[in-house]
Design a protein around this motif. Structure first.
Motif, PDB file in Angstrom:
ATOM      1  N   LEU A 126     -58.957 -67.075 -18.037  1.00  0.00           N
ATOM      2  CA  LEU A 126     -58.933 -68.018 -19.143  1.00  0.00           C
ATOM      3  C   LEU A 126     -58.695 -69.406 -18.585  1.00  0.00           C
ATOM      4  CD1 LEU A 126     -56.851 -66.042 -21.754  1.00  0.00           C
ATOM      5  CD2 LEU A 126     -59.149 -66.935 -22.102  1.00  0.00           C
ATOM      6  N   ASN A 127     -59.462 -70.369 -19.081  1.00  0.00           N
ATOM      7  CA  ASN A 127     -59.355 -71.736 -18.590  1.00  0.00           C
ATOM      8  C   ASN A 127     -59.766 -72.683 -19.707  1.00  0.00           C
ATOM      9  OD1 ASN A 127     -58.682 -73.469 -16.404  1.00  0.00           O
ATOM     10  ND2 ASN A 127     -60.842 -73.889 -16.102  1.00  0.00           N
ATOM     11  N   GLY A 128     -58.864 -73.536 -20.123  1.00  0.00           N
ATOM     12  CA  GLY A 128     -59.129 -74.428 -21.241  1.00  0.00           C
ATOM     13  C   GLY A 128     -58.543 -73.863 -22.511  1.00  0.00           C
ATOM     14  N   LYS A 129     -59.221 -74.110 -23.641  1.00  0.00           N
ATOM     15  CA  LYS A 129     -58.695 -73.691 -24.932  1.00  0.00           C
ATOM     16  C   LYS A 129     -59.186 -72.317 -25.345  1.00  0.00           C
ATOM     17  CE  LYS A 129     -58.033 -78.293 -26.719  1.00  0.00           C
ATOM     18  NZ  LYS A 129     -58.302 -79.247 -27.781  1.00  0.00           N
ATOM     19  N   ALA A 130     -58.276 -71.573 -25.971  1.00  0.00           N
ATOM     20  CA  ALA A 130     -58.595 -70.300 -26.601  1.00  0.00           C
ATOM     21  C   ALA A 130     -58.128 -70.421 -28.048  1.00  0.00           C
ATOM     22  CB  ALA A 130     -57.897 -69.139 -25.902  1.00  0.00           C
ATOM     23  N   THR A 131     -59.050 -70.310 -28.995  1.00  0.00           N
ATOM     24  CA  THR A 131     -58.716 -70.485 -30.407  1.00  0.00           C
ATOM     25  C   THR A 131     -58.862 -69.156 -31.127  1.00  0.00           C
ATOM     26  OG1 THR A 131     -59.567 -72.745 -30.324  1.00  0.00           O
ATOM     27  CG2 THR A 131     -59.257 -71.776 -32.506  1.00  0.00           C
ATOM     28  N   ARG A 132     -57.788 -68.757 -31.827  1.00  0.00           N
ATOM     29  CA  ARG A 132     -57.806 -67.527 -32.627  1.00  0.00           C
ATOM     30  C   ARG A 132     -57.836 -67.941 -34.098  1.00  0.00           C
ATOM     31  NH1 ARG A 132     -57.459 -62.503 -31.448  1.00  0.00           N
ATOM     32  NH2 ARG A 132     -56.696 -62.897 -29.362  1.00  0.00           N
ATOM     33  N   TYR A 133     -58.770 -67.352 -34.861  1.00  0.00           N
ATOM     34  CA  TYR A 133     -58.954 -67.656 -36.276  1.00  0.00           C
ATOM     35  C   TYR A 133     -58.412 -66.514 -37.120  1.00  0.00           C
ATOM     36  CZ  TYR A 133     -62.216 -71.046 -34.337  1.00  0.00           C
ATOM     37  OH  TYR A 133     -62.775 -72.064 -33.613  1.00  0.00           O
ATOM     38  N   PHE A 134     -57.659 -66.861 -38.179  1.00  0.00           N
ATOM     39  CA  PHE A 134     -57.060 -65.856 -39.037  1.00  0.00           C
ATOM     40  C   PHE A 134     -57.704 -65.882 -40.422  1.00  0.00           C
ATOM     41  CE2 PHE A 134     -53.974 -66.960 -35.801  1.00  0.00           C
ATOM     42  CZ  PHE A 134     -53.613 -65.709 -35.324  1.00  0.00           C
ATOM     43  N   ALA A 135     -57.605 -64.770 -41.147  1.00  0.00           N
ATOM     44  CA  ALA A 135     -58.242 -64.625 -42.456  1.00  0.00           C
ATOM     45  C   ALA A 135     -57.743 -65.655 -43.463  1.00  0.00           C
ATOM     46  CB  ALA A 135     -58.009 -63.214 -42.993  1.00  0.00           C
ATOM     47  N   ASP A 136     -56.513 -66.128 -43.315  1.00  0.00           N
ATOM     48  CA  ASP A 136     -55.959 -67.109 -44.249  1.00  0.00           C
ATOM     49  C   ASP A 136     -56.395 -68.541 -43.937  1.00  0.00           C
ATOM     50  OD1 ASP A 136     -54.461 -67.704 -41.994  1.00  0.00           O
ATOM     51  OD2 ASP A 136     -52.531 -67.195 -42.906  1.00  0.00           O
ATOM     52  N   GLY A 137     -57.289 -68.716 -42.958  1.00  0.00           N
ATOM     53  CA  GLY A 137     -57.794 -70.030 -42.607  1.00  0.00           C
ATOM     54  C   GLY A 137     -56.998 -70.743 -41.529  1.00  0.00           C
ATOM     55  N   LYS A 138     -55.881 -70.182 -41.120  1.00  0.00           N
ATOM     56  CA  LYS A 138     -55.062 -70.797 -40.081  1.00  0.00           C
ATOM     57  C   LYS A 138     -55.633 -70.475 -38.703  1.00  0.00           C
ATOM     58  CE  LYS A 138     -50.916 -70.881 -42.831  1.00  0.00           C
ATOM     59  NZ  LYS A 138     -49.523 -70.517 -42.956  1.00  0.00           N
ATOM     60  N   THR A 139     -55.276 -71.288 -37.734  1.00  0.00           N
ATOM     61  CA  THR A 139     -55.713 -71.068 -36.354  1.00  0.00           C
ATOM     62  C   THR A 139     -54.536 -71.226 -35.407  1.00  0.00           C
ATOM     63  OG1 THR A 139     -56.290 -73.390 -36.025  1.00  0.00           O
ATOM     64  CG2 THR A 139     -58.052 -71.946 -36.770  1.00  0.00           C
ATOM     65  N   THR A 140     -54.667 -70.607 -34.271  1.00  0.00           N
ATOM     66  CA  THR A 140     -53.744 -70.795 -33.154  1.00  0.00           C
ATOM     67  C   THR A 140     -54.593 -71.203 -31.964  1.00  0.00           C
ATOM     68  OG1 THR A 140     -52.193 -69.143 -33.954  1.00  0.00           O
ATOM     69  CG2 THR A 140     -52.070 -69.679 -31.632  1.00  0.00           C
ATOM     70  N   VAL A 141     -54.225 -72.319 -31.338  1.00  0.00           N
ATOM     71  CA  VAL A 141     -54.946 -72.808 -30.167  1.00  0.00           C
ATOM     72  C   VAL A 141     -54.016 -72.713 -28.962  1.00  0.00           C
ATOM     73  CG1 VAL A 141     -56.151 -74.747 -29.108  1.00  0.00           C
ATOM     74  CG2 VAL A 141     -56.327 -74.381 -31.573  1.00  0.00           C
ATOM     75  N   GLN A 142     -54.432 -71.948 -27.984  1.00  0.00           N
ATOM     76  CA  GLN A 142     -53.676 -71.821 -26.745  1.00  0.00           C
ATOM     77  C   GLN A 142     -54.453 -72.504 -25.636  1.00  0.00           C
ATOM     78  OE1 GLN A 142     -53.387 -67.535 -26.554  1.00  0.00           O
ATOM     79  NE2 GLN A 142     -51.335 -67.591 -27.410  1.00  0.00           N
ATOM     80  N   THR A 143     -53.727 -73.117 -24.720  1.00  0.00           N
ATOM     81  CA  THR A 143     -54.346 -73.781 -23.582  1.00  0.00           C
ATOM     82  C   THR A 143     -53.971 -73.040 -22.310  1.00  0.00           C
ATOM     83  OG1 THR A 143     -54.205 -75.895 -24.722  1.00  0.00           O
ATOM     84  CG2 THR A 143     -54.609 -75.979 -22.369  1.00  0.00           C
ATOM     85  N   TYR A 144     -54.986 -72.793 -21.464  1.00  0.00           N
ATOM     86  CA  TYR A 144     -54.798 -72.082 -20.205  1.00  0.00           C
ATOM     87  C   TYR A 144     -55.347 -72.914 -19.059  1.00  0.00           C
ATOM     88  CZ  TYR A 144     -53.897 -67.872 -22.928  1.00  0.00           C
ATOM     89  OH  TYR A 144     -53.373 -66.962 -23.794  1.00  0.00           O
ATOM     90  N   LYS A 145     -54.749 -72.749 -17.901  1.00  0.00           N
ATOM     91  CA  LYS A 145     -55.270 -73.370 -16.689  1.00  0.00           C
ATOM     92  C   LYS A 145     -55.291 -72.298 -15.606  1.00  0.00           C
ATOM     93  CE  LYS A 145     -54.882 -77.299 -13.622  1.00  0.00           C
ATOM     94  NZ  LYS A 145     -54.134 -78.535 -13.329  1.00  0.00           N
ATOM     95  N   ASN A 146     -56.506 -71.957 -15.158  1.00  0.00           N
ATOM     96  CA  ASN A 146     -56.694 -70.917 -14.141  1.00  0.00           C
ATOM     97  C   ASN A 146     -55.979 -69.620 -14.488  1.00  0.00           C
ATOM     98  OD1 ASN A 146     -58.293 -72.569 -12.446  1.00  0.00           O
ATOM     99  ND2 ASN A 146     -56.438 -73.588 -11.747  1.00  0.00           N
ATOM    100  N   GLY A 147     -56.070 -69.218 -15.763  1.00  0.00           N
ATOM    101  CA  GLY A 147     -55.497 -67.956 -16.206  1.00  0.00           C
ATOM    102  C   GLY A 147     -54.036 -68.017 -16.590  1.00  0.00           C
ATOM    103  N   ARG A 148     -53.393 -69.159 -16.412  1.00  0.00           N
ATOM    104  CA  ARG A 148     -51.977 -69.285 -16.743  1.00  0.00           C
ATOM    105  C   ARG A 148     -51.817 -70.015 -18.069  1.00  0.00           C
ATOM    106  NH1 ARG A 148     -48.064 -70.381 -11.952  1.00  0.00           N
ATOM    107  NH2 ARG A 148     -47.356 -68.303 -12.428  1.00  0.00           N
TER     108      ARG A 148
END
Length: 76
Positions: free
Chosen positions: A47-69
């Motif tokens: 994983l590298n950069g942003k990972a965005t998870r979308y939920f049924a209620d319209g909310k999102t969680t954005v996680q940031t990774y650098k070289n898998g960390r």
């Protein structure tokens, strides 16, 4: 190349780029109704950069990774 996986109903379930057997570039996942669940970026299988998870209620969680960390997370 690009790898794709479908649900039995014909809707796209997952799409991911690969290079020399490792995930590379954009990756996405959907539910069986076509709603996007996840977008993430990979470099050399990590994983590298942003990972965005979308939920049924319209909310999102954005996680940031650098070289898998994992580096940070924000919820919207």
């Amino acid at each position: 190349g690009v790898w794709k996986l479908w649900f039995p109903n014909g809707k796209l379930k997952q799409q991911a780029g690969f290079k020399q057997g490792k995930r590379e570039g954009a990756s996405a996942e959907w539910d069986d109704k076509g709603q996007k669940l996840l977008e993430a970026n990979y470099t050399d299988g990590k994983l590298n950069g942003k990972a965005t998870r979308y939920f049924a209620d319209g909310k999102t969680t954005v996680q940031t990774y650098k070289n898998g960390r994992f580096e940070s997370e924000s919820k919207q």
